[in-house]
Design a protein around this motif. Sequence first.
Motif, PDB file in Angstrom:
ATOM      1  N   PHE A  33       0.851  -1.178   0.000  1.00 45.56           N
ATOM      2  CA  PHE A  33       0.000   0.000   0.000  1.00 45.56           C
ATOM      3  C   PHE A  33       0.896   1.240   0.000  1.00 45.56           C
ATOM      4  N   ARG A  34       0.364   2.343  -0.459  1.00 44.44           N
ATOM      5  CA  ARG A  34       1.073   3.618  -0.351  1.00 44.44           C
ATOM      6  C   ARG A  34       0.118   4.617   0.282  1.00 44.44           C
ATOM      7  N   ARG A  35      -0.016   4.484   1.612  1.00 47.42           N
ATOM      8  CA  ARG A  35      -0.997   5.279   2.325  1.00 47.42           C
ATOM      9  C   ARG A  35      -0.485   6.691   2.571  1.00 47.42           C
ATOM     10  N   ALA A  36      -1.418   7.644   2.543  1.00 46.99           N
ATOM     11  CA  ALA A  36      -1.060   9.043   2.758  1.00 46.99           C
ATOM     12  C   ALA A  36      -2.212   9.764   3.435  1.00 46.99           C
ATOM     13  N   PHE A  37      -1.877  10.637   4.378  1.00 46.62           N
ATOM     14  CA  PHE A  37      -2.838  11.521   5.034  1.00 46.62           C
ATOM     15  C   PHE A  37      -2.602  12.905   4.463  1.00 46.62           C
ATOM     16  N   ILE A  38      -3.617  13.450   3.808  1.00 48.61           N
ATOM     17  CA  ILE A  38      -3.439  14.663   3.015  1.00 48.61           C
ATOM     18  C   ILE A  38      -4.411  15.731   3.485  1.00 48.61           C
ATOM     19  N   CYS A  39      -3.894  16.903   3.776  1.00 46.88           N
ATOM     20  CA  CYS A  39      -4.740  18.003   4.250  1.00 46.88           C
ATOM     21  C   CYS A  39      -4.473  19.263   3.439  1.00 46.88           C
ATOM     22  N   HIS A  40      -5.500  20.098   3.342  1.00 45.65           N
ATOM     23  CA  HIS A  40      -5.379  21.367   2.630  1.00 45.65           C
ATOM     24  C   HIS A  40      -5.741  22.522   3.553  1.00 45.65           C
ATOM     25  N   TYR A  41      -5.059  23.629   3.321  1.00 48.04           N
ATOM     26  CA  TYR A  41      -5.175  24.786   4.202  1.00 48.04           C
ATOM     27  C   TYR A  41      -5.306  26.058   3.379  1.00 48.04           C
ATOM     28  N   ALA A  42      -5.830  27.089   4.042  1.00 50.19           N
ATOM     29  CA  ALA A  42      -5.923  28.416   3.451  1.00 50.19           C
ATOM     30  C   ALA A  42      -5.246  29.416   4.378  1.00 50.19           C
ATOM     31  N   ASN A  43      -4.832  30.533   3.832  1.00 49.06           N
ATOM     32  CA  ASN A  43      -4.265  31.609   4.634  1.00 49.06           C
ATOM     33  C   ASN A  43      -5.386  32.327   5.394  1.00 49.06           C
ATOM     34  N   ALA A  44      -5.074  32.783   6.609  1.00 47.91           N
ATOM     35  CA  ALA A  44      -6.086  33.400   7.464  1.00 47.91           C
ATOM     36  C   ALA A  44      -6.667  34.675   6.864  1.00 47.91           C
ATOM     37  N   SER A  45      -5.945  35.330   5.966  1.00 45.25           N
ATOM     38  CA  SER A  45      -6.446  36.557   5.346  1.00 45.25           C
ATOM     39  C   SER A  45      -7.351  36.284   4.155  1.00 45.25           C
ATOM     40  N   ALA A  46      -7.517  35.022   3.780  1.00 47.86           N
ATOM     41  CA  ALA A  46      -8.434  34.689   2.692  1.00 47.86           C
ATOM     42  C   ALA A  46      -9.868  35.021   3.114  1.00 47.86           C
ATOM     43  N   THR A  47     -10.669  35.403   2.146  1.00 42.35           N
ATOM     44  CA  THR A  47     -12.066  35.730   2.426  1.00 42.35           C
ATOM     45  C   THR A  47     -13.031  34.756   1.765  1.00 42.35           C
ATOM     46  N   HIS A  48     -12.576  34.029   0.715  1.00 36.04           N
ATOM     47  CA  HIS A  48     -13.459  33.158  -0.052  1.00 36.04           C
ATOM     48  C   HIS A  48     -12.828  31.777  -0.281  1.00 36.04           C
ATOM     49  N   ILE A  49     -13.691  30.779  -0.365  1.00 36.08           N
ATOM     50  CA  ILE A  49     -13.267  29.417  -0.679  1.00 36.08           C
ATOM     51  C   ILE A  49     -14.477  28.683  -1.274  1.00 36.08           C
ATOM     52  N   SER A  50     -14.222  27.609  -1.997  1.00 47.02           N
ATOM     53  CA  SER A  50     -15.321  26.802  -2.523  1.00 47.02           C
ATOM     54  C   SER A  50     -16.182  26.258  -1.375  1.00 47.02           C
ATOM     55  N   ASP A  51     -17.457  26.134  -1.633  1.00 50.24           N
ATOM     56  CA  ASP A  51     -18.412  25.720  -0.611  1.00 50.24           C
ATOM     57  C   ASP A  51     -18.094  24.360  -0.013  1.00 50.24           C
ATOM     58  N   HIS A  52     -17.434  23.484  -0.774  1.00 51.71           N
ATOM     59  CA  HIS A  52     -17.200  22.109  -0.338  1.00 51.71           C
ATOM     60  C   HIS A  52     -16.177  22.000   0.789  1.00 51.71           C
ATOM     61  N   TYR A  53     -15.517  23.102   1.127  1.00 57.06           N
ATOM     62  CA  TYR A  53     -14.437  23.059   2.112  1.00 57.06           C
ATOM     63  C   TYR A  53     -14.767  23.870   3.362  1.00 57.06           C
ATOM     64  N   ARG A  54     -16.008  24.209   3.555  1.00 58.49           N
ATOM     65  CA  ARG A  54     -16.414  24.959   4.733  1.00 58.49           C
ATOM     66  C   ARG A  54     -17.121  24.037   5.722  1.00 58.49           C
ATOM     67  N   PRO A  55     -16.991  24.279   7.038  1.00 56.10           N
ATOM     68  CA  PRO A  55     -16.198  25.344   7.638  1.00 56.10           C
ATOM     69  C   PRO A  55     -14.715  24.983   7.698  1.00 56.10           C
ATOM     70  N   LEU A  56     -13.886  25.994   7.901  1.00 56.21           N
ATOM     71  CA  LEU A  56     -12.463  25.804   8.139  1.00 56.21           C
ATOM     72  C   LEU A  56     -12.214  25.873   9.644  1.00 56.21           C
ATOM     73  N   PHE A  57     -10.989  25.538  10.060  1.00 55.80           N
ATOM     74  CA  PHE A  57     -10.691  25.515  11.488  1.00 55.80           C
ATOM     75  C   PHE A  57      -9.343  26.163  11.777  1.00 55.80           C
ATOM     76  N   ARG A  58      -9.325  26.950  12.871  1.00 54.99           N
ATOM     77  CA  ARG A  58      -8.056  27.434  13.414  1.00 54.99           C
ATOM     78  C   ARG A  58      -7.394  26.295  14.171  1.00 54.99           C
ATOM     79  N   GLN A  59      -6.128  26.500  14.539  1.00 54.66           N
ATOM     80  CA  GLN A  59      -5.386  25.440  15.219  1.00 54.66           C
ATOM     81  C   GLN A  59      -6.048  25.028  16.528  1.00 54.66           C
ATOM     82  N   ASP A  60      -6.733  25.952  17.198  1.00 57.79           N
ATOM     83  CA  ASP A  60      -7.384  25.625  18.463  1.00 57.79           C
ATOM     84  C   ASP A  60      -8.735  24.927  18.274  1.00 57.79           C
TER      85      ASP A  60
END
Length: 269
Positions: free
Chosen positions: A217-244
């Motif tokens: 197997f070639r397993r991978a854990f993959i995550c995507h992030y946005a910069n905190a100053s971003a104002t918009h993102i595709s609907d499929h990725y909401r909500p986002l989370f801060r580190q806390d």
Amino acid sequence: MTEALIALTEEQVNQFRTEGYIVIKGLFSQEDIRTIEDTFEEMSHKAVPGYFEPDLSGETDDPLKRYPRVMHPHRFNETSKKYLLHKPVMDVLADLYGEEALAAQSMFYYKPPGSRGQALHQDNFYLQVEPGNCIAAWTAIDAANEENGSLLVVPKTSEHEISCPEIADSTESFTSHFVKPPKDQKAMPVIMDKGDVLFFNGNLIHGSYRNKTKDQFRRAFICHYANASATHISDHYRPLFRQDGTAVDLEINPDGGPCGVEFDMAYPH
């Protein structure tokens, strides 16, 4: 650089900005890797409708039907959310962004023996982070090499504009989109050990090889992030989370991108 770096050197940040990617060796401990392995091994034996729908009949010939990727496991699994917000990863992202990162997506790829790869593509075509960009953190749960289907990157394409994809070869790619690299630029494999993390820019053209092995197997854990100053993102990725763990709900990006508003943007990376 005007702000003190948390986890990286200036040389590393400059490499990311120039090449569009960087590998940080051993960012996840072997204990962390074992926890992730155990979590997704247990998960692989049951369906989670809408997020993970394996064919458990034993009758499929397609290894990716038995082991499809898990989408957004952080939405129903606390271990996944913990590692989506893993402090060493968030510290690297803060250095790459020059500001706090917001977590947008998690995924787990089992990539079983014999499975197809993923055609070259660009992540921010899907996430549509604006202003700014998404960054991926691709963690190797198994060592990744050319035989078992390592990631491929096209260096220095982080400044390449987001392109409307062509149709991919379905015999080699389990996804339908393909972005052709610029002339005279080629994809190169990224060889990784367990616990290494590849960070790459949302415009970087990348994909993966087929898993040519019979028993790995070639397993991978993959995550995507946005910069905190971003104002918009595709609907499929909401909500986002801060580190806390605090939820952040950016505006939905109404821009249809290079393919126009009628194009299906809902196919997550």
